[in-house]
Scaffold this motif. Sequence first.
Motif, PDB file in Angstrom:
ATOM      1  N   ASP B 157       1.026  -1.053  -0.258  1.00  0.00           N
ATOM      2  CA  ASP B 157       0.077  -0.081   0.400  1.00  0.00           C
ATOM      3  C   ASP B 157       0.523   1.435  -0.396  1.00  0.00           C
ATOM      4  N   ILE B 158       1.661   0.627   0.907  1.00  0.00           N
ATOM      5  CA  ILE B 158       2.795   2.431   0.879  1.00  0.00           C
ATOM      6  C   ILE B 158       4.263   1.767   0.539  1.00  0.00           C
ATOM      7  N   LEU B 159       4.950   2.647  -0.108  1.00  0.00           N
ATOM      8  CA  LEU B 159       6.005   2.472  -0.405  1.00  0.00           C
ATOM      9  C   LEU B 159       7.082   3.720   0.539  1.00  0.00           C
ATOM     10  N   LEU B 160       7.970   3.069   1.346  1.00  0.00           N
ATOM     11  CA  LEU B 160       9.233   3.980   1.773  1.00  0.00           C
ATOM     12  C   LEU B 160      10.374   3.331   1.464  1.00  0.00           C
ATOM     13  N   LEU B 161      10.962   5.155   1.010  1.00  0.00           N
ATOM     14  CA  LEU B 161      12.403   5.062   0.363  1.00  0.00           C
ATOM     15  C   LEU B 161      13.276   6.161   1.537  1.00  0.00           C
ATOM     16  N   ASP B 162      14.256   5.410   1.711  1.00  0.00           N
ATOM     17  CA  ASP B 162      15.473   6.507   3.024  1.00  0.00           C
ATOM     18  C   ASP B 162      16.140   6.241   2.374  1.00  0.00           C
ATOM     19  N   GLU B 163      16.466   7.980   1.706  1.00  0.00           N
ATOM     20  CA  GLU B 163      17.813   8.777   0.685  1.00  0.00           C
ATOM     21  C   GLU B 163      17.601   7.582  -0.199  1.00  0.00           C
ATOM     22  N   PRO B 164      17.539   7.058  -0.993  1.00  0.00           N
ATOM     23  CA  PRO B 164      17.449   5.808  -1.726  1.00  0.00           C
ATOM     24  C   PRO B 164      18.569   6.191  -3.130  1.00  0.00           C
ATOM     25  N   MET B 165      18.233   7.596  -3.283  1.00  0.00           N
ATOM     26  CA  MET B 165      19.598   7.678  -4.534  1.00  0.00           C
ATOM     27  C   MET B 165      20.215   8.493  -3.706  1.00  0.00           C
ATOM     28  N   SER B 166      21.004   8.235  -2.751  1.00  0.00           N
ATOM     29  CA  SER B 166      22.223   9.368  -2.173  1.00  0.00           C
ATOM     30  C   SER B 166      23.395   8.879  -2.466  1.00  0.00           C
ATOM     31  N   ASN B 167      23.567   7.264  -3.149  1.00  0.00           N
ATOM     32  CA  ASN B 167      24.542   6.801  -3.357  1.00  0.00           C
ATOM     33  C   ASN B 167      25.021   6.724  -4.834  1.00  0.00           C
ATOM     34  N   LEU B 168      23.854   7.573  -5.597  1.00  0.00           N
ATOM     35  CA  LEU B 168      24.226   7.158  -6.480  1.00  0.00           C
ATOM     36  C   LEU B 168      24.957   8.017  -7.224  1.00  0.00           C
ATOM     37  N   ASP B 169      25.152   8.004  -8.547  1.00  0.00           N
ATOM     38  CA  ASP B 169      26.358   9.980  -9.063  1.00  0.00           C
ATOM     39  C   ASP B 169      25.415  10.483  -9.478  1.00  0.00           C
ATOM     40  N   ALA B 170      25.110  11.592  -9.899  1.00  0.00           N
ATOM     41  CA  ALA B 170      24.862  12.701 -10.578  1.00  0.00           C
ATOM     42  C   ALA B 170      23.582  11.989 -11.318  1.00  0.00           C
ATOM     43  N   ARG B 171      24.067  11.479 -12.445  1.00  0.00           N
ATOM     44  CA  ARG B 171      23.177  11.129 -13.813  1.00  0.00           C
ATOM     45  C   ARG B 171      22.679  10.427 -13.782  1.00  0.00           C
ATOM     46  N   LEU B 172      22.856   9.130 -13.141  1.00  0.00           N
ATOM     47  CA  LEU B 172      22.044   8.052 -12.156  1.00  0.00           C
ATOM     48  C   LEU B 172      20.815   8.679 -11.753  1.00  0.00           C
ATOM     49  N   LYS B 173      21.309  10.094 -11.046  1.00  0.00           N
ATOM     50  CA  LYS B 173      20.122   9.816  -9.907  1.00  0.00           C
ATOM     51  C   LYS B 173      19.223  10.443 -10.559  1.00  0.00           C
ATOM     52  N   LEU B 174      19.336  10.975 -11.472  1.00  0.00           N
ATOM     53  CA  LEU B 174      18.055  12.073 -12.431  1.00  0.00           C
ATOM     54  C   LEU B 174      17.648  11.332 -13.480  1.00  0.00           C
ATOM     55  N   GLU B 175      18.222   9.778 -13.822  1.00  0.00           N
ATOM     56  CA  GLU B 175      17.575   8.318 -14.344  1.00  0.00           C
ATOM     57  C   GLU B 175      16.568   7.738 -13.361  1.00  0.00           C
ATOM     58  N   ILE B 176      16.837   7.039 -12.373  1.00  0.00           N
ATOM     59  CA  ILE B 176      15.908   6.477 -11.459  1.00  0.00           C
ATOM     60  C   ILE B 176      15.223   7.603 -10.904  1.00  0.00           C
TER      61      ILE B 176
END
Lengths: 321, 369
Positions: B157-176
Amino acid sequence: MDQSADLLLKDRATLTADRKAIKRKQRFPFLMMLPFFVPVIVFVVVPIILMLVMSFTDMKFTLKWNFIGFDNYRRIFGYPDMSKILARTLLLVVGNTTLSVLGSIFVVVITTYYLDIVYRRKNLGLLFRIIWLIPNLTPTIVFMFIWRFMFGPEGYGMINKMLAAIGLPAMNWFTNWSMQLLLASMSLSSASGSIILFSSAIRQIPESIVQSAKVDGAGNFYICRRIVLPYLRWPITQKTLWSILGNFTAYESIRLLTGGGPMGSTVTYAYYIYQNAYQYHTYGYGAALSVFMVLMSITMGLIMLRVFQVDKQLRVPRMDI
Amino acid sequence: MSEPMIRLENIGKSYDGRTYAVRGMDLTIEKGDFVALLGPSGCGKSTTLMMLCGLYRPTEGSIYFNGRYVNNILPKDRNIGMVFQSYALYPNMNVFENIAFPLKQLKHLSKREIRKRVQEVANTVKIPELLHRMPSQLSGGQQQRVAMCRALVKDPDILLLDEPMSNLDARLKLEIRDEIKKLQERLALTAIIVTHDQEEAMAISSHIAVIDQGSIQQYAAPDVLYNRPKNLFVASFIGTPPMNFITGTLEPMGEDFVCITAGGNITIPAALIDCDLLTSRSVVLGIRPHNFKVVQSRENALTLSVDYIEHLGKENLYRCQMAETSIRVITAIDERYPTDEPLSVQIDLKMLNIFDEGSGDNITCDVVV
């Protein structure tokens, strides 16, 4: 033309000079490593060679080098009790390893996983781990002395006194239960040594992995089985290898607890060497027995490296995220 | 009246019984919302998420999912999917087993059903070819996708995301980021993301809760937060380059007001201000760098001295001084002004925010509270 040939000659001269200088330079590090090489040669390499040579003599306490060929080795295989001794050794090795590894996994899962991580009773977990560490911190001689005292004969031994207190008959522990006592005391001592290793392996598990498993719906026991124990695979392998080789060559606990008795019923291969070399002073025969033990150890070691795929475990990066 | 998907009532969490990591937090999240919990590190946003997923129990207050009181409900019974910052993949299981892990806990599913659902979710997140790999053989972005799959496979029902993109590089971050947003919309999920990256929060979420010192400073849609920050903290936290702050004294002048600052006086229409102002009071004017207009006259304008110019490509950024205050002014790329002369700028009054200096609250009239 002349000039260039001259130049070439000159170059060659400087080149050889350079090479000599380089060689001189390369010698220096080895000079600095002498303090390492000398003790290794004197205390490891030379004794190994001496022992090999000695195993072909019938040297006794007179220390005479009298060569007798392969007689000592024939004696090993001709000794009627040898099969019993080897079977007993196998029992001790397998028994101690199984008991100590399983025992320490059990203790660590209770103290570190359940008390520390699941129920957050960190002080209680620490207390139990410290108690469990005592057998390993105690010197073997003291530890075994305590066991002798505990299981001593009627009127002296603590256990027998306790049995008497609740009206049960006394037991002759060292007559009837000597092998069991050896197994219990030795595996307790070595289980105690594994606890720090296993416990720190559990603590390396990232908290988020356990949390994630909880969110995914796994119960505590399931997490223990599928997440925590796999993290212990490497330390368990290491401890098992160590324990097998260690128990194979162990004799001091036997010397201290049972002295091989009663009637030689706790004599293992390593203790048999000890008896021949240091009690009967048949050094030549002892040396031959030792050479044979080294060969067996090496064979066992190689087989185990294969079975446990140690090289694979060392090479594959164990992911820590 | 239907119940909201998630309702937090006066939630508080204290680890040691004395200091509170989160206190007095109220939050209502409707079905299909994508809410970002945004704040500096240590503000209590992760603690809030941990209470939502059930790993931490609130010290006070109540949490309702769909009107059901869930304070005492274990994480596994809350029907949530969670992606951790470190992804928390199980290193001894391959990707398939990782994704199947939550399904295996549901006793009634057959092996075939599990395989089918793992296959489906892997296709959705576009990683069907990775199912037989081990986590250690995956790149950061692939690990992230596997973690997403594992969170989605239970149909939460609920999706929780705890800083899910902080370990990715800048370009991948935008994509994800784009993919998470698309997935959330397609699956009509209620999602909550914890982040300290305001750009990420603005881009991905429908509502943002700005959190500081354990309580919500403002809970609003990204554009509201940007244009009408409720207080000085929100105003200074949101926006790059940050909002300019000019201290001044607001005084009544006829029907309207005048704000006396170190760089000049500015007339402010009475309609702009929300409270009754009888005497003068100290205020802070908040103006975004691109809400200035360079003018010739000094009438109703601020006079700044230019330190240097940053050419940003699509615009120019003038770093200016006004008395002790540093001010950033953004102008169109074709507007060039000399650096050795004072610069006169007018403020776009529609975009002006006025804060009470004492309380830090926004006293501009159309602030959504």
